[in-house]
Scaffold this motif. Structure first.
Motif, PDB file in Angstrom:
ATOM      1  N   ASN A 203      47.342  46.278  29.692  1.00  0.00           N
ATOM      2  CA  ASN A 203      47.032  44.826  30.235  1.00  0.00           C
ATOM      3  C   ASN A 203      45.584  44.582  30.880  1.00  0.00           C
ATOM      4  N   GLN A 204      45.010  45.562  31.108  1.00  0.00           N
ATOM      5  CA  GLN A 204      43.724  45.391  31.552  1.00  0.00           C
ATOM      6  C   GLN A 204      42.647  45.551  30.473  1.00  0.00           C
ATOM      7  N   PHE A 207      40.704  42.297  29.942  1.00  0.00           N
ATOM      8  CA  PHE A 207      40.032  41.973  30.778  1.00  0.00           C
ATOM      9  C   PHE A 207      38.373  42.391  30.812  1.00  0.00           C
ATOM     10  N   GLU A 301      40.689  35.913  38.504  1.00  0.00           N
ATOM     11  CA  GLU A 301      40.815  36.631  39.651  1.00  0.00           C
ATOM     12  C   GLU A 301      40.340  36.034  41.002  1.00  0.00           C
ATOM     13  N   VAL A 328      40.946  50.933  38.652  1.00  0.00           N
ATOM     14  CA  VAL A 328      41.213  51.005  37.192  1.00  0.00           C
ATOM     15  C   VAL A 328      41.696  52.455  37.249  1.00  0.00           C
TER      16      VAL A 328
END
Length: 396
Positions: A203-204, A207, A301, A328
């Protein structure tokens, strides 16, 4: 021809070993599988060759035995490296963090020094020569190699493995030294890519893809070590000097913490700006420190349109967390083709730290990247290569 030693690999360690042996009146033969020697030297530092680092100490190396490098680094120091190259017209220009590059910014000048010296000192170099086996013989070793379709062998009293590690297969990298060490019952420390970009999945990923192309001065941390340099966001994850540095310590499952503004406190800066212009939006304020593209990517964010004066305590805490404790969990790394060096290798327990000779197999030496000694980014691995080549030359 009679040789005092055969050197497998014409990279930084092998070339230095041949030249230093030549200074001592010894004859060596380098077998290099590429069409030219110094392939990795030529591409290092974007073709400029960061050939040492003024800040070199044992603390800049990773090994199962962190003390192992001390002997070699004391026998051949950074000053020795600088003096050696200056003797042949190469003067260093210091860049950031002690990194030394040739003033010419040309890696080929470094390689040419060794080619010229090998010629002057009657050290032989056979290129396009792939070593296939090394066998112990009664009076030394028999080394089997191929030149094109021609299979050959040669008997020599001593053999030096300076054939590098696994990174960048297209530059001729192989695990040959490790395979031969295993065959001779020498212990190997587990290998992995080092100084390598890290990948982000799940899911990152989107981004990070939105942030792609942004380079930001940051502090990247694991519980026991941190580095302050640029990080680079990419469509597949993270790169840049600070990430490459920490990658040598990172293990799958580890979470990185990134401070995206390590020299300041974001809340203090917001408070100071509030007193001057509280109506300024958070988004506009942040463009003082980051690119517009980077700021816009943070829209989900933090409340970018809000003016500084109206930010709540909770929102300020979220902002602080995002910029100073950005966490992360990398999925993996980009592998050996993108790695600058290899972590692990022939165990230092198997070698004399003073001579780099195998404790079990007399006349067998290991230097450079195939040994379990991995330097930081910034010229440290070259310093280890020069030092280990010098040390071996004293004893072959």
């Amino acid at each position: 021809m009679d040789f005092d030693a055969l050197i497998i690999g014409g990279g930084a360690c092998g070339l230095m070993c041949a030249v230093q042996a030549g200074f001592l009146g010894k004859r060596t033969l380098i077998l290099e599988r590429n069409a030219q020697v110094g392939a990795k030297i030529l591409i290092s530092g974007g073709g400029r060759c960061n050939y040492t680092n003024l800040n070199t100490s044992a603390n800049n190396f990773i090994s199962a035995n962190p003390h192992f490098v001390k002997s070699a680094l004391s026998q051949w120091t950074v000053n020795d490296t600088i003096s050696f190259f200056e003797s042949y017209g190469i003067y260093g220009a210091e860049k950031t963090l002690g990194q030394l590059f040739p003033e010419s910014n040309k890696a080929k000048d470094i390689v040419q020094v060794f080619i010229s010296l090998c010629q002057q000192l009657a050290q032989k170099i056979y290129v396009n020569s792939t070593v296939t086996d090394v066998q112990k013989a009664a009076d030394g070793f028999e080394v089997f190699y191929e030149q094109g379709s021609k299979k050959q062998s040669i008997k020599v009293p001593k053999v030096v493995f300076a054939s590098g590690g696994l990174p960048i297969a297209k530059m001729g990298a192989t695990d040959f030294a490790l395979r031969m060490a295993k065959k001779m019952a020498l212990q190997i420390e587990k290998t992995a890519p080092a100084l390598v970009p890290l990948t982000i999945t799940g899911n990152q990923q989107s981004f990070f893809a939105n942030l792609s192309g942004n380079a930001i001065f940051s502090r990247v941390s694991l519980p026991h070590i941190s580095f302050e340099e640029n990080i680079l966001f990419t469509h597949w994850g993270l790169s840049g000097p600070a990430i490459l540095q920490i990658s040598s310590y990172w293990r799958p499952g580890d979470i990185l913490e990134i401070d995206l503004l390590p020299k300041n406190n974001i809340i203090d800066l917001i408070e100071a700006e509030r007193k001057i212009n509280g109506k300024k939006s958070l988004g506009v304020f942040l463009t003082r420190f980051y690119t517009k593209k980077f700021v816009e990517a943070l829209a989900n964010e933090i409340p970018l349109p809000k003016n500084l004066a109206s930010l709540s305590k909770t929102e300020l805490q979220t902002i602080h967390q995002l910029f100073h404790h950005f966490k992360v969990k990398p999925a993996g790394d980009k592998g050996y083709d993108k790695a600058e060096v290899m972590r692990g290798g022939v165990s230092t327990d198997e070698l004399s730290s003073k001579t780099l000779e195998s404790k079990q197999v007399a006349g067998l030496y290991f230097g450079g990247e195939c040994v379990d000694v991995t330097g930081w980014l910034g010229g440290y691995n070259f310093q280890w290569a020069w030092a280990s080549g010098f040390v071996i030359a004293q004893h072959i």
